[in-house]
Write a protein that holds these residues in place. Structure first.
Motif, PDB file in Angstrom:
ATOM      1  N   ASN A 136       0.844  -1.192   0.000  1.00 17.78           N
ATOM      2  CA  ASN A 136       0.000   0.000   0.000  1.00 17.78           C
ATOM      3  C   ASN A 136       0.880   1.243   0.000  1.00 17.78           C
ATOM      4  N   VAL A 137       0.429   2.267  -0.674  1.00 15.44           N
ATOM      5  CA  VAL A 137       1.160   3.531  -0.682  1.00 15.44           C
ATOM      6  C   VAL A 137       0.961   4.213   0.675  1.00 15.44           C
ATOM      7  N   ILE A 138       2.055   4.466   1.349  1.00 15.45           N
ATOM      8  CA  ILE A 138       2.034   5.266   2.574  1.00 15.45           C
ATOM      9  C   ILE A 138       2.884   6.496   2.265  1.00 15.45           C
ATOM     10  N   ALA A 139       2.323   7.652   2.429  1.00 16.33           N
ATOM     11  CA  ALA A 139       3.004   8.877   2.009  1.00 16.33           C
ATOM     12  C   ALA A 139       3.157   9.856   3.153  1.00 16.33           C
ATOM     13  N   TRP A 140       4.136  10.709   2.997  1.00 14.52           N
ATOM     14  CA  TRP A 140       4.349  11.830   3.914  1.00 14.52           C
ATOM     15  C   TRP A 140       4.056  13.128   3.169  1.00 14.52           C
ATOM     16  N   PHE A 141       3.324  13.994   3.820  1.00 13.48           N
ATOM     17  CA  PHE A 141       3.013  15.326   3.304  1.00 13.48           C
ATOM     18  C   PHE A 141       3.415  16.355   4.347  1.00 13.48           C
ATOM     19  N   ARG A 142       3.473  17.598   3.923  1.00 14.26           N
ATOM     20  CA  ARG A 142       3.696  18.677   4.866  1.00 14.26           C
ATOM     21  C   ARG A 142       2.884  19.889   4.446  1.00 14.26           C
ATOM     22  N   GLN A 143       2.607  20.727   5.417  1.00 19.26           N
ATOM     23  CA  GLN A 143       1.785  21.900   5.146  1.00 19.26           C
ATOM     24  C   GLN A 143       2.161  23.032   6.091  1.00 19.26           C
ATOM     25  N   VAL A 144       2.249  24.220   5.521  1.00 16.41           N
ATOM     26  CA  VAL A 144       2.417  25.430   6.319  1.00 16.41           C
ATOM     27  C   VAL A 144       1.150  26.251   6.175  1.00 16.41           C
ATOM     28  N   PRO A 145       0.842  27.054   7.158  1.00 18.20           N
ATOM     29  CA  PRO A 145      -0.404  27.840   7.093  1.00 18.20           C
ATOM     30  C   PRO A 145      -0.461  28.695   5.832  1.00 18.20           C
ATOM     31  N   ALA A 154       7.155  22.921   8.996  1.00 16.46           N
ATOM     32  CA  ALA A 154       5.788  22.615   8.566  1.00 16.46           C
ATOM     33  C   ALA A 154       5.175  21.608   9.532  1.00 16.46           C
ATOM     34  N   MET A 155       3.879  21.419   9.378  1.00 20.57           N
ATOM     35  CA  MET A 155       3.213  20.281  10.005  1.00 20.57           C
ATOM     36  C   MET A 155       3.354  19.119   9.032  1.00 20.57           C
ATOM     37  N   TYR A 156       3.820  17.996   9.552  1.00 19.76           N
ATOM     38  CA  TYR A 156       4.029  16.819   8.711  1.00 19.76           C
ATOM     39  C   TYR A 156       2.947  15.781   9.000  1.00 19.76           C
ATOM     40  N   TYR A 157       2.405  15.231   7.919  1.00 19.10           N
ATOM     41  CA  TYR A 157       1.324  14.259   8.002  1.00 19.10           C
ATOM     42  C   TYR A 157       1.709  12.989   7.261  1.00 19.10           C
ATOM     43  N   CYS A 158       1.224  11.851   7.733  1.00 23.37           N
ATOM     44  CA  CYS A 158       1.288  10.655   6.911  1.00 23.37           C
ATOM     45  C   CYS A 158      -0.118  10.331   6.416  1.00 23.37           C
ATOM     46  N   ALA A 159      -0.160   9.660   5.278  1.00 15.25           N
ATOM     47  CA  ALA A 159      -1.422   9.401   4.616  1.00 15.25           C
ATOM     48  C   ALA A 159      -1.441   7.988   4.058  1.00 15.25           C
ATOM     49  N   ALA A 160      -2.652   7.413   3.986  1.00 12.64           N
ATOM     50  CA  ALA A 160      -2.849   6.068   3.447  1.00 12.64           C
ATOM     51  C   ALA A 160      -4.202   6.030   2.744  1.00 12.64           C
ATOM     52  N   TYR A 209      -7.054   8.414   4.217  1.00 14.93           N
ATOM     53  CA  TYR A 209      -6.789   8.421   5.650  1.00 14.93           C
ATOM     54  C   TYR A 209      -5.583   9.305   5.968  1.00 14.93           C
ATOM     55  N   TRP A 210      -5.712  10.066   7.047  1.00 12.07           N
ATOM     56  CA  TRP A 210      -4.673  10.999   7.459  1.00 12.07           C
ATOM     57  C   TRP A 210      -4.461  10.927   8.971  1.00 12.07           C
ATOM     58  N   GLY A 211      -3.222  11.130   9.365  1.00 11.26           N
ATOM     59  CA  GLY A 211      -2.949  11.293  10.777  1.00 11.26           C
ATOM     60  C   GLY A 211      -3.164  12.736  11.196  1.00 11.26           C
ATOM     61  N   PRO A 212      -3.077  13.022  12.493  1.00 14.00           N
ATOM     62  CA  PRO A 212      -3.293  14.387  12.999  1.00 14.00           C
ATOM     63  C   PRO A 212      -2.122  15.319  12.752  1.00 14.00           C
TER      64      PRO A 212
END
Length: 123
Positions: A32-41, A89-95, A112-115
């Motif tokens: 399964n693809v498990i990815a990391w993302f990041r986001q700044v305001p 940034a805030m870093y998230y993992c996703a599935a 699906y996303w983590g907090p």
């Protein structure tokens, strides 16, 4: 139900390292693809890296970030070296990926996303 929980975020100085963890429950991380993302305001969430059979990285982090997995513990890691202030940034993992793999970096393709976990890099 699939749940993801990130950890490992911290405040570091430029040039430092951090390892983020994404603990996955309700789904297996192999195949399964498990990815990391990041986001700044004020900005869109951007894809950083993902791991399926091999790893793929955004150009901004190639050579500095490494994604890996611990299958027995169903956990995916993001090792971040030579951190820069722009990595803050805030870093998230996703599935729950659903789409063409070439678009792994699009957050719309994940269910699906983590907090999230906050990474702050000071100059």
């Amino acid at each position: 139900q699939v749940q993801l929980v990130e950890s490992g975020g911290d405040s570091v100085q430029a040039g430092g390292s951090l390892r983020l963890s994404c603990a996955v429950s309700g789904a297996i991380i192999t195949g399964n693809v498990i990815a990391w993302f990041r986001q700044v305001p004020g900005k869109e969430r951007e894809g950083v890296a993902n791991l399926l059979f091999s790893a793929a990285y955004a150009d901004l982090v190639k050579g500095r970030f490494t994604v890996s997995r611990d299958v027995p513990n169903n956990t995916v890691y993001l090792q971040m070296n030579n951190l820069k202030p722009e990595d803050t940034a805030m870093y998230y993992c996703a599935a729950g990926f659903n789409g063409f793999y070439r678009y792994w970096y699009s957050p719309d393709n994940y269910k699906y996303w983590g907090p999230g976990t906050q990474v702050t890099v000071s100059a």
